[in-house]
Design a protein around this motif. Structure first.
Motif, PDB file in Angstrom:
ATOM      1  N   ASP A 103      -0.663   9.683   0.313  1.00 20.52           N
ATOM      2  CA  ASP A 103       0.323   9.308  -0.650  1.00 20.52           C
ATOM      3  C   ASP A 103       0.784  10.703  -1.157  1.00 20.52           C
ATOM      4  O   ASP A 103       0.443  11.056  -2.412  1.00 20.52           O
ATOM      5  CB  ASP A 103      -0.468   8.589  -1.427  1.00 20.52           C
ATOM      6  CG  ASP A 103       0.645   7.985  -2.706  1.00 20.52           C
ATOM      7  OD1 ASP A 103       1.791   8.087  -2.488  1.00 20.52           O
ATOM      8  OD2 ASP A 103       0.053   7.688  -3.731  1.00 20.52           O
ATOM      9  N   ALA A 104       1.674  11.782  -0.391  1.00 17.33           N
ATOM     10  CA  ALA A 104       1.755  12.949  -1.117  1.00 17.33           C
ATOM     11  C   ALA A 104       2.701  12.909  -2.076  1.00 17.33           C
ATOM     12  O   ALA A 104       3.377  12.066  -2.231  1.00 17.33           O
ATOM     13  CB  ALA A 104       2.385  13.816   0.263  1.00 17.33           C
ATOM     14  N   GLY A 105       2.932  13.770  -2.884  1.00 19.67           N
ATOM     15  CA  GLY A 105       3.656  13.944  -3.941  1.00 19.67           C
ATOM     16  C   GLY A 105       4.790  14.482  -3.884  1.00 19.67           C
ATOM     17  O   GLY A 105       5.174  14.897  -2.761  1.00 19.67           O
ATOM     18  N   PRO A 106       5.905  14.539  -4.827  1.00 22.60           N
ATOM     19  CA  PRO A 106       7.199  14.884  -4.813  1.00 22.60           C
ATOM     20  C   PRO A 106       7.597  16.389  -4.146  1.00 22.60           C
ATOM     21  O   PRO A 106       8.383  16.637  -3.485  1.00 22.60           O
ATOM     22  CB  PRO A 106       7.920  14.728  -5.982  1.00 22.60           C
ATOM     23  CG  PRO A 106       6.978  13.735  -6.845  1.00 22.60           C
ATOM     24  CD  PRO A 106       5.471  14.069  -6.258  1.00 22.60           C
ATOM     25  N   VAL A 107       6.559  17.532  -4.645  1.00 31.75           N
ATOM     26  CA  VAL A 107       6.808  18.533  -4.207  1.00 31.75           C
ATOM     27  C   VAL A 107       6.475  18.939  -2.919  1.00 31.75           C
ATOM     28  O   VAL A 107       7.313  19.507  -1.997  1.00 31.75           O
ATOM     29  CB  VAL A 107       5.741  19.789  -4.845  1.00 31.75           C
ATOM     30  CG1 VAL A 107       5.926  20.955  -4.680  1.00 31.75           C
ATOM     31  CG2 VAL A 107       5.852  19.477  -6.520  1.00 31.75           C
ATOM     32  N   ALA A 108       5.664  18.144  -2.313  1.00 34.77           N
ATOM     33  CA  ALA A 108       5.398  18.361  -0.793  1.00 34.77           C
ATOM     34  C   ALA A 108       6.427  17.504   0.002  1.00 34.77           C
ATOM     35  O   ALA A 108       6.866  18.136   1.320  1.00 34.77           O
ATOM     36  CB  ALA A 108       4.046  17.854  -0.545  1.00 34.77           C
ATOM     37  N   ILE A 109       6.878  16.400  -0.652  1.00 38.07           N
ATOM     38  CA  ILE A 109       8.036  15.811   0.267  1.00 38.07           C
ATOM     39  C   ILE A 109       9.275  16.395   0.326  1.00 38.07           C
ATOM     40  O   ILE A 109       9.752  16.588   1.334  1.00 38.07           O
ATOM     41  CB  ILE A 109       8.108  14.494  -0.365  1.00 38.07           C
ATOM     42  CG1 ILE A 109       6.903  13.634  -0.233  1.00 38.07           C
ATOM     43  CG2 ILE A 109       9.312  13.634   0.152  1.00 38.07           C
ATOM     44  CD1 ILE A 109       6.871  12.235  -1.240  1.00 38.07           C
ATOM     45  N   LYS A 110       9.834  17.232  -1.038  1.00 37.45           N
ATOM     46  CA  LYS A 110      10.856  17.630  -1.019  1.00 37.45           C
ATOM     47  C   LYS A 110      10.677  19.171   0.080  1.00 37.45           C
ATOM     48  O   LYS A 110      11.611  19.362   0.469  1.00 37.45           O
ATOM     49  CB  LYS A 110      10.940  18.174  -2.351  1.00 37.45           C
ATOM     50  CG  LYS A 110      12.295  18.980  -2.706  1.00 37.45           C
ATOM     51  CD  LYS A 110      12.728  19.203  -4.270  1.00 37.45           C
ATOM     52  CE  LYS A 110      14.120  19.846  -4.400  1.00 37.45           C
ATOM     53  NZ  LYS A 110      14.393  20.954  -3.553  1.00 37.45           N
TER      54      LYS A 110
ATOM     55  N   LYS B 123       0.791  -1.330  -0.104  1.00 38.32           N
ATOM     56  CA  LYS B 123       0.043  -0.121  -0.091  1.00 38.32           C
ATOM     57  C   LYS B 123       0.698   1.161  -0.093  1.00 38.32           C
ATOM     58  O   LYS B 123       0.413   2.232  -0.674  1.00 38.32           O
ATOM     59  CB  LYS B 123      -0.845  -0.063   1.262  1.00 38.32           C
ATOM     60  CG  LYS B 123      -1.716   1.230   1.240  1.00 38.32           C
ATOM     61  CD  LYS B 123      -2.636   1.081   2.788  1.00 38.32           C
ATOM     62  CE  LYS B 123      -3.561   2.536   2.859  1.00 38.32           C
ATOM     63  NZ  LYS B 123      -4.384   2.353   4.102  1.00 38.32           N
ATOM     64  N   ASN B 124       1.961   1.172   0.640  1.00 38.41           N
ATOM     65  CA  ASN B 124       2.916   2.613   1.009  1.00 38.41           C
ATOM     66  C   ASN B 124       4.049   2.612   0.289  1.00 38.41           C
ATOM     67  O   ASN B 124       4.750   3.584   0.373  1.00 38.41           O
ATOM     68  CB  ASN B 124       2.989   2.676   2.407  1.00 38.41           C
ATOM     69  CG  ASN B 124       1.528   2.861   3.198  1.00 38.41           C
ATOM     70  OD1 ASN B 124       0.904   3.791   3.211  1.00 38.41           O
ATOM     71  ND2 ASN B 124       1.492   1.867   3.861  1.00 38.41           N
ATOM     72  N   LYS B 125       4.455   1.472  -0.428  1.00 35.06           N
ATOM     73  CA  LYS B 125       5.878   1.469  -0.854  1.00 35.06           C
ATOM     74  C   LYS B 125       6.021   2.728  -2.129  1.00 35.06           C
ATOM     75  O   LYS B 125       7.072   3.085  -2.296  1.00 35.06           O
ATOM     76  CB  LYS B 125       6.092   0.220  -1.600  1.00 35.06           C
ATOM     77  CG  LYS B 125       5.222  -0.056  -3.155  1.00 35.06           C
ATOM     78  CD  LYS B 125       5.669  -1.502  -3.437  1.00 35.06           C
ATOM     79  CE  LYS B 125       4.791  -1.954  -4.656  1.00 35.06           C
ATOM     80  NZ  LYS B 125       4.915  -3.216  -5.161  1.00 35.06           N
ATOM     81  N   GLY B 126       4.715   3.208  -2.846  1.00 35.93           N
ATOM     82  CA  GLY B 126       5.035   4.136  -3.700  1.00 35.93           C
ATOM     83  C   GLY B 126       5.589   5.497  -3.124  1.00 35.93           C
ATOM     84  O   GLY B 126       6.278   6.234  -3.648  1.00 35.93           O
ATOM     85  N   PHE B 127       4.841   5.759  -2.062  1.00 33.60           N
ATOM     86  CA  PHE B 127       5.215   6.924  -1.116  1.00 33.60           C
ATOM     87  C   PHE B 127       6.963   6.933  -0.841  1.00 33.60           C
ATOM     88  O   PHE B 127       7.328   7.921  -0.973  1.00 33.60           O
ATOM     89  CB  PHE B 127       4.274   7.105  -0.216  1.00 33.60           C
ATOM     90  CG  PHE B 127       4.892   8.212   0.886  1.00 33.60           C
ATOM     91  CD1 PHE B 127       4.404   9.682   0.680  1.00 33.60           C
ATOM     92  CD2 PHE B 127       5.273   7.880   1.979  1.00 33.60           C
ATOM     93  CE1 PHE B 127       4.940  10.596   1.289  1.00 33.60           C
ATOM     94  CE2 PHE B 127       5.733   8.923   2.790  1.00 33.60           C
ATOM     95  CZ  PHE B 127       5.538  10.182   2.533  1.00 33.60           C
ATOM     96  N   TRP B 128       7.208   5.844  -0.384  1.00 35.64           N
ATOM     97  CA  TRP B 128       8.564   5.777   0.429  1.00 35.64           C
ATOM     98  C   TRP B 128       9.504   5.731  -0.890  1.00 35.64           C
ATOM     99  O   TRP B 128      10.772   5.933  -0.725  1.00 35.64           O
ATOM    100  CB  TRP B 128       8.604   4.526   1.341  1.00 35.64           C
ATOM    101  CG  TRP B 128       7.666   4.935   2.610  1.00 35.64           C
ATOM    102  CD1 TRP B 128       6.684   4.341   2.938  1.00 35.64           C
ATOM    103  CD2 TRP B 128       8.299   5.882   3.471  1.00 35.64           C
ATOM    104  NE1 TRP B 128       6.409   4.841   4.152  1.00 35.64           N
ATOM    105  CE2 TRP B 128       7.385   5.977   4.536  1.00 35.64           C
ATOM    106  CE3 TRP B 128       9.331   6.766   3.750  1.00 35.64           C
ATOM    107  CZ2 TRP B 128       7.318   6.665   5.675  1.00 35.64           C
ATOM    108  CZ3 TRP B 128       9.358   7.544   4.795  1.00 35.64           C
ATOM    109  CH2 TRP B 128       8.441   7.468   5.776  1.00 35.64           C
ATOM    110  N   ALA B 129       9.080   5.197  -2.039  1.00 34.74           N
ATOM    111  CA  ALA B 129      10.029   5.252  -3.101  1.00 34.74           C
ATOM    112  C   ALA B 129      10.292   6.610  -3.578  1.00 34.74           C
ATOM    113  O   ALA B 129      11.539   7.065  -3.953  1.00 34.74           O
ATOM    114  CB  ALA B 129       9.429   4.566  -4.502  1.00 34.74           C
ATOM    115  N   LYS B 130       9.081   7.737  -3.433  1.00 33.07           N
ATOM    116  CA  LYS B 130       9.341   9.170  -4.006  1.00 33.07           C
ATOM    117  C   LYS B 130      10.183   9.690  -2.767  1.00 33.07           C
ATOM    118  O   LYS B 130      11.190  10.617  -2.969  1.00 33.07           O
ATOM    119  CB  LYS B 130       8.164   9.816  -3.768  1.00 33.07           C
ATOM    120  CG  LYS B 130       7.205   9.378  -5.055  1.00 33.07           C
ATOM    121  CD  LYS B 130       5.886  10.060  -4.919  1.00 33.07           C
ATOM    122  CE  LYS B 130       4.781   9.467  -4.055  1.00 33.07           C
ATOM    123  NZ  LYS B 130       3.463   9.841  -4.132  1.00 33.07           N
TER     124      LYS B 130
END
Length: 307
Positions: A282-289, A238-245
């Motif tokens: 599942d936040a996107g790259p901009v928010a994570i960065k 379920k969460n691997k996509g988020f942590w890959a980002k």
């Protein structure tokens, strides 16, 4: 005579290449043998202090159920994500270890949440594997390079590397600020053992390190049926996509030489607390960065560091 000598050198070179390839495959097997579902016991005891008035701290023991999942398996790189399973239902993303073959780029912990990134000489890491250990939020923890040993029926890797205080002590103690970790990973018939011989060190600018105490650690991983960790597999799917980002954006930070200093908290919360709600949405790259950038105090290059 010259032709025979050339042929002999060719044969010896070919034999060395084949031997190196076989050795590398043994190394990779040992690393992957650390994957699976495990019952773990953690035991630590302080063994020595140079000052006679030092008050030995209580022993630490704990137990856990954990899934070690191979999330990247490439020719020269294996990444293993550890997932804690609590009461067979609750899953918490735990630490991560990356293994890189003949890797030259490492980071060393200094003190005060500061890491120094540097490039090792190519001949120094020949045949070696670097273990890079990351926190629960994929920020750096420690790394070290050494050779896997396969001899007398044993398979082990050992290295000494500076690190921040362990999670079991960093909120409870302020009498030392660096742990010099003596790490030994040994594959066993029942799973694997992470044996530690650690120095608890006081480090100050312009002064020699001062040893406060030493401790022995023994983390024993006993393999159990993967079904015991089914909750971890479901969580990761379920969460691997988020942590890959998250990993990808941290890699951009790590692609560097020089210092990296991180805030311990922002808005009174450590980084992993910021990531928990972001994981759920599942936040996107901009928010994570943007979140990672808030924690970066300074980024100096090797050239800037020398000025």
């Amino acid at each position: 005579m010259k032709k025979s000598k050339v042929f002999l050198l060719f044969v010896l070179g070919a034999f060395a290449l084949v031997s190196a390839q076989k050795k590398k495959e043994l190394d990779k097997k040992a690393i992957l043998d650390m994957c699976g579902c495990y019952e773990i016991t953690f035991k630590y005891t302080e063994t020595f202090a140079p000052e006679i008035d030092y008050e030995k701290k209580l022993d630490y023991t704990a137990a856990a159920l954990e899934m070690a999942l191979p999330i990247i398996t490439e020719k020269d790189r294996i990444s293993i994500q550890h997932l804690l399973v609590i009461n067979d239902t609750l899953v918490i993303k735990h630490w991560r270890q990356d293994w890189e073959y003949e890797n030259q780029n490492v980071f060393h912990y200094d003190k005060d949440n500061n890491w120094i990134f540097q490039t090792l000489p190519k001949d120094q890491v020949k045949g070696q594997w670097t273990q890079k250990v990351f926190q629960v939020d994929d920020s750096p923890r420690y790394s070290g390079s050494a050779t896997w040993i396969h001899a007398d029926g044993k398979h082990y890797w050992e290295n000494k590397s500076d690190s921040p205080l362990p999670r079991r002590e960093y909120t409870k103690r302020s009498d030392y600020n660096v742990m010099k970790r003596g790490n030994r990973h040994e594959i066993t018939s029942f799973g694997w053992i992470h044996e530690q011989d650690n120095d608890k060190v006081i480090r100050k600018d312009g002064e020699e390190d001062l040893l406060l105490a030493q401790e022995k650690g023994m983390n024993t991983y006993t393999k159990v049926a993967d079904e015991r960790c089914q909750a971890a597999l479901t969580f990761w799917e379920k969460n691997k996509g988020f942590w890959a980002k998250v990993r990808s954006l941290w890699d951009e930070v790590y692609d560097r030489q020089g210092n990296l200093t991180l805030h311990k908290s922002v808005d009174k919360m450590p980084l992993f607390m910021h990531f928990y709600p972001m994981e759920k949405m599942d936040a996107g790259p901009v928010a994570i960065k943007e979140t990672i950038d808030k924690f970066i105090v300074e980024q100096t290059t090797g050239d800037e560091q020398g000025k």
